[in-house]
Structures are given as C-alpha cells and as structure tokens.
Design an enzyme around this catalytic site. Structure first.
Site, PDB file in Angstrom:
ATOM      1  CB  CYS A  39      63.321  44.108  46.495  1.00 24.88           C
ATOM      2  SG  CYS A  39      65.167  44.032  45.738  1.00 24.88           S
ATOM      3  CG  ASP A  41      67.711  43.098  50.263  1.00 20.55           C
ATOM      4  OD1 ASP A  41      67.971  42.459  51.330  1.00 20.55           O
ATOM      5  OD2 ASP A  41      68.430  44.086  49.963  1.00 20.55           O
ATOM      6  NE  ARG A  43      69.139  43.946  53.206  1.00 22.38           N
ATOM      7  CZ  ARG A  43      69.506  45.239  52.938  1.00 22.38           C
ATOM      8  NH1 ARG A  43      70.258  45.824  53.978  1.00 22.38           N
ATOM      9  NH2 ARG A  43      69.538  45.854  51.711  1.00 22.38           N
ATOM     10  CG  HIS A  98      63.915  46.894  50.145  1.00 25.24           C
ATOM     11  ND1 HIS A  98      65.260  47.170  50.562  1.00 25.24           N
ATOM     12  CD2 HIS A  98      64.090  46.132  49.142  1.00 25.24           C
ATOM     13  CE1 HIS A  98      65.967  46.395  49.728  1.00 25.24           C
ATOM     14  NE2 HIS A  98      65.350  45.854  48.724  1.00 25.24           N
ATOM     15  CB  CYS A 101      66.566  49.255  47.402  1.00 24.34           C
ATOM     16  SG  CYS A 101      66.280  48.072  45.881  1.00 24.34           S
TER      17      CYS A 101
END
Length: 224
Positions: A39, A41, A43, A98, A101
């Site tokens: 992803c 993302d 993080r 993850h 999400c």
C-alpha cells in the site's frame, strides 16, 4: 519539506559513504529477490519491515496494494509487474496488506467516494473481497470483518496476479512463487498465507526453515 531536504543531506554525508560500494555495484544493474506490492500508506516501510538493502526489493505501491486483472489496457501496475517478472525474473512476488488500511475502509462503501471518482474506480478492484467478507463474516464484529477484508483483499490480488501472462507462464514452471502477507502496524507482526492450511500464519512459522538458515541465533523464535 525542511525535514525531507535535511534528510537528503544527511544521507549524502552519512548513509551513502557507509554503503558506497553497494551503490557503485547497483549503478550497473539490479537483480532483486522479490517484487513487493504493498500500500501507498506512509506508515508502511518495506525495506524497514524486511531488513533489506537497496537493490533487494522491486517495490510497487498503490492505494490498497491492488493488482488489476490483466487487460490490454496499459497501466503502471501492469507494466511494472511485466518488467519485474519478464525482464528482472524475480523469483518471488509478495502482496502485502496492512491493518488500519484506509483503502479497505473505502471499499466497504464505494458510493461514499463519488467525489473521488478515480479512487472509487481503483478500489472497485477489491470489491470481490468485500463480497466475500459479507458472505463469510456474518456474526463478526466490525473490527473482525475489517481484518478479514484486509486478508481477503490480499488473496484476491494474488488471484489477479495469475491473470498476467508472464506471471502465469513462470508459475507453470515453478520459477516464481506468490506470497500473501498482512502487516500489523501496531504490533509489528507479519503473517503469511499458507495455502495448505488455508490460513495466515506468523512469518516465523511459515518460513521457519528459511529463518533458521539465515538467523540461526533466532531459531528458537520459529520453534516457539
């Protein structure tokens, strides 16, 4: 931006000199061990999570770690997969979802994304995973259903991968292996899909032999 710019300077002054030989070697080409699809993302840090160096992962990132089924339409994911498998001949492809999400939360209510038409269309590639959750998740809590959706989306994208011609070809000769992972942001746990047991298992258990080979001092971790 000041922090990012300062980070570049720090890399040039500190990190690069320590790995100069590695970067000089990589300047002539790459031979990554895996195509790592995850992803976008902020993080998620694939190299940090896997303790890998530059050159070891060919990384593709997008909202929801999605792999569109193969079509004649050329897109960034399709081209990257084709290059990684056909040109770089990666022996492994990892799809890593993850927890927490945002993309998966969006999948549960696509109509709420009408003001973000491109996001809505992109996340429709995960719609089948949400249908599976609605079928299997009766009686589950909202948190349990979301976790199941994250897992089912990883499995769905693995199925989509198999529709890509070069992936299908190399799977037929066992020259590439597919892996489905889920990373827990809060705990650092990573689980891997086991086709035989039909469940996600801790990486230390699923890859126990490999862990013992590369980290013999931590062999007890996989045995616990």
């Amino acid at each position: 931006m000041p922090k990012i710019a300062a980070g570049v300077v720090k890399f040039q002054r500190e990190s690069y000199p320590k790995r100069q030989a590695l970067f000089e070697e990589l300047s002539s080409g790459q031979s990554p061990e895996a195509l790592f699809i995850t992803c976008s993302d902020s993080r998620i840090s694939p190299n940090l999570m896997t303790s890998t160096e530059p050159g070891e992962l060919f990384i593709c990132r997008n909202a929801g770690n999605i792999v569109p089924p193969h079509t004649l339409h050329t897109g960034g994911m399709t081209a990257s997969i084709e290059y990684a498998v056909a040109a770089l001949k990666v022996p492994h492809i990892i799809v890593c979802g993850h927890t927490e999400c945002g993309a998966m939360k969006g999948v549960t209510d696509l109509e709420a994304l009408n003001e973000l038409p491109h996001v809505k269309d992109w996340l429709s590639y995960a719609r089948a995973a949400w249908q599976v959750v609605k079928e299997k998740g009766e009686g589950m809590s909202e948190q349990e259903r979301m976790h199941l959706l994250i897992q089912e989306n990883v499995l769905l994208q693995l199925q989509h991968l198999k529709t890509h011609p070069y992936v299908a070809a190399r799977l037929s000769t066992n020259s590439v292996k597919l892996h489905g992972w889920v990373y827990d942001i809060k705990t650092g746990d990573v689980t891997a899909w086991n086709e035989e047991t039909q469940r996600f298992e801790p990486v230390a258990d699923y890859y126990a032999d490999m862990v013992r080979e590369h980290l013999p001092e931590h062999a007890h971790v996989a045995a616990e």
